[in-house]
Design a protein around this motif. Structure first.
Motif, short mmCIF file in Angstrom:
data_model
loop_
_atom_site.label_atom_id
_atom_site.label_comp_id
_atom_site.label_asym_id
_atom_site.label_seq_id
_atom_site.Cartn_x
_atom_site.Cartn_y
_atom_site.Cartn_z
N CYS A 79 0.84 -1.20 0.00
CA CYS A 79 0.00 0.00 0.00
C CYS A 79 0.88 1.25 0.00
CB CYS A 79 -0.93 0.02 1.22
SG CYS A 79 -0.10 0.15 2.80
N ARG A 80 0.25 2.33 -0.42
CA ARG A 80 0.85 3.65 -0.24
C ARG A 80 0.40 4.12 1.13
NH1 ARG A 80 -1.39 4.00 -5.08
NH2 ARG A 80 -0.10 4.02 -6.93
N LEU A 81 1.28 4.82 1.83
CA LEU A 81 0.98 5.15 3.21
C LEU A 81 1.31 6.61 3.52
CD1 LEU A 81 0.10 3.76 5.90
CD2 LEU A 81 2.53 3.51 6.40
N PRO A 82 0.32 7.37 3.96
CA PRO A 82 0.60 8.74 4.41
C PRO A 82 1.60 8.72 5.57
CG PRO A 82 -1.77 8.34 4.31
CD PRO A 82 -1.09 7.02 4.11
N GLY A 83 2.56 9.60 5.54
CA GLY A 83 3.54 9.68 6.63
C GLY A 83 4.73 8.76 6.45
N CYS A 84 4.67 7.87 5.48
CA CYS A 84 5.79 6.97 5.19
C CYS A 84 6.80 7.76 4.35
CB CYS A 84 5.29 5.75 4.42
SG CYS A 84 6.54 4.51 4.05
N GLU A 85 8.03 7.83 4.82
CA GLU A 85 9.02 8.66 4.15
C GLU A 85 9.90 7.90 3.17
OE1 GLU A 85 11.05 11.35 6.72
OE2 GLU A 85 9.18 11.92 7.71
N ARG A 86 9.93 6.58 3.28
CA ARG A 86 10.73 5.77 2.35
C ARG A 86 10.09 4.40 2.25
NH1 ARG A 86 13.92 1.94 3.73
NH2 ARG A 86 14.42 1.38 5.83
N PRO A 87 10.35 3.68 1.17
CA PRO A 87 9.79 2.33 1.05
C PRO A 87 10.28 1.42 2.17
CG PRO A 87 10.59 3.11 -1.07
CD PRO A 87 11.06 4.08 -0.04
N ILE A 88 9.38 0.59 2.66
CA ILE A 88 9.68 -0.34 3.75
C ILE A 88 9.18 -1.72 3.34
CG2 ILE A 88 9.16 -0.97 6.14
CD1 ILE A 88 8.57 2.05 6.62
N GLY A 89 10.03 -2.72 3.52
CA GLY A 89 9.65 -4.09 3.21
C GLY A 89 9.64 -4.95 4.46
N VAL A 90 8.75 -5.93 4.46
CA VAL A 90 8.68 -6.92 5.54
C VAL A 90 8.56 -8.29 4.88
CG1 VAL A 90 7.42 -7.71 7.58
CG2 VAL A 90 7.40 -5.28 6.99
N LEU A 91 9.51 -9.16 5.18
CA LEU A 91 9.50 -10.52 4.65
C LEU A 91 9.08 -11.47 5.75
CD1 LEU A 91 10.18 -12.60 2.44
CD2 LEU A 91 12.55 -12.55 3.27
N CYS A 92 8.13 -12.35 5.44
CA CYS A 92 7.60 -13.27 6.46
C CYS A 92 7.39 -14.66 5.88
CB CYS A 92 6.22 -12.82 6.94
SG CYS A 92 6.04 -11.12 7.38
N THR A 93 7.62 -15.63 6.74
CA THR A 93 7.13 -16.97 6.46
C THR A 93 6.10 -17.28 7.53
OG1 THR A 93 8.86 -18.04 7.80
CG2 THR A 93 9.31 -17.76 5.45
N THR A 94 5.16 -18.14 7.19
CA THR A 94 4.14 -18.55 8.16
C THR A 94 4.09 -20.06 8.22
OG1 THR A 94 2.32 -18.72 6.60
CG2 THR A 94 2.74 -16.55 7.55
N SER A 95 3.65 -20.56 9.33
CA SER A 95 3.43 -21.98 9.46
C SER A 95 2.31 -22.17 10.46
CB SER A 95 4.70 -22.68 9.95
OG SER A 95 4.50 -24.06 9.98
N PRO A 96 1.21 -22.71 10.05
CA PRO A 96 0.90 -23.25 8.73
C PRO A 96 0.58 -22.14 7.72
CG PRO A 96 -1.02 -23.43 10.12
CD PRO A 96 0.08 -22.86 10.98
N ALA A 97 0.43 -22.53 6.47
CA ALA A 97 0.02 -21.59 5.42
C ALA A 97 -1.40 -21.11 5.70
CB ALA A 97 0.11 -22.27 4.06
N VAL A 98 -1.71 -19.91 5.20
CA VAL A 98 -2.99 -19.26 5.49
C VAL A 98 -3.73 -18.97 4.18
CG1 VAL A 98 -3.98 -17.14 6.44
CG2 VAL A 98 -2.08 -18.25 7.61
N ASP A 99 -5.05 -19.12 4.21
CA ASP A 99 -5.86 -18.76 3.05
C ASP A 99 -5.74 -17.25 2.83
OD1 ASP A 99 -7.71 -18.46 1.04
OD2 ASP A 99 -9.45 -18.82 2.31
N PHE A 100 -5.32 -16.86 1.63
CA PHE A 100 -5.10 -15.46 1.32
C PHE A 100 -5.88 -15.05 0.08
CE2 PHE A 100 -2.44 -11.62 1.38
CZ PHE A 100 -2.08 -11.55 2.70
#
Length: 153
Positions: free
Chosen positions: A68-89
């Motif tokens: 998403c685009r985010l008001p107040g966000c000054e630079r791109p931010i990434g979050v990498l995640c793994t989940t267990s178990p897998a989730v319906d998305f």
């Protein structure tokens, strides 16, 4: 933008808890807010959920790239995640998701947003990269594998 510039070890989350898409997005939003206190976790969560309402960011093969685009966000931010178990998305291939890369960008970063999404999607289209990331057992290992995979691509 390089993956190394987007991602940090503290926002590489191996085995993130979450029993649903919304719970995962909430946990991602909280992790971002902990690292970037100027970004309110409720705002981040609401923006991610609003984007999901437009259509699932589950791109298939167990991967989702919520963004998403985010008001107040000054630079791109990434979050990498793994989940267990897998989730319906609600992914396009109807397969559950166990590998996510969340991306937040400044509100006015239209082209950068699209370019960065394309780079992330290309990286995760490689089955070898996906498999390596899924095999990570710690957050530090997940971060290192992601950075090394991106550098080799």
């Amino acid at each position: 933008m390089t993956l190394e510039a987007l991602l940090s070890p503290r926002l590489s989350l191996c085995h993130l808890a979450g029993s649903s898409k919304k719970k995962l997005l909430l946990n991602i939003a909280q992790a971002i807010s902990e690292q970037y206190p100027d970004l309110d976790s409720d705002t981040v969560f609401n923006q991610l959920v609003a984007r999901e309402r437009l259509g699932s960011t589950g791109i298939g093969e167990g991967v989702a790239i919520p963004h998403c685009r985010l008001p107040g966000c000054e630079r791109p931010i990434g979050v990498l995640c793994t989940t267990s178990p897998a989730v319906d998305f609600d992914a396009i291939d109807r397969q559950p998701v166990d590998l996510l890369f969340a991306l937040l960008v400044p509100e006015d970063a239209d082209q950068e947003h699209l370019d960065t999404l394309a780079e992330i999607a290309a990286l995760f289209s490689d089955s070898r990269v996906r498999e390596k990331l899924r095999e990570a057992t710690t957050s530090d290992e997940l971060y290192a594998l992601a950075i090394n995979s991106a550098a080799a691509a």
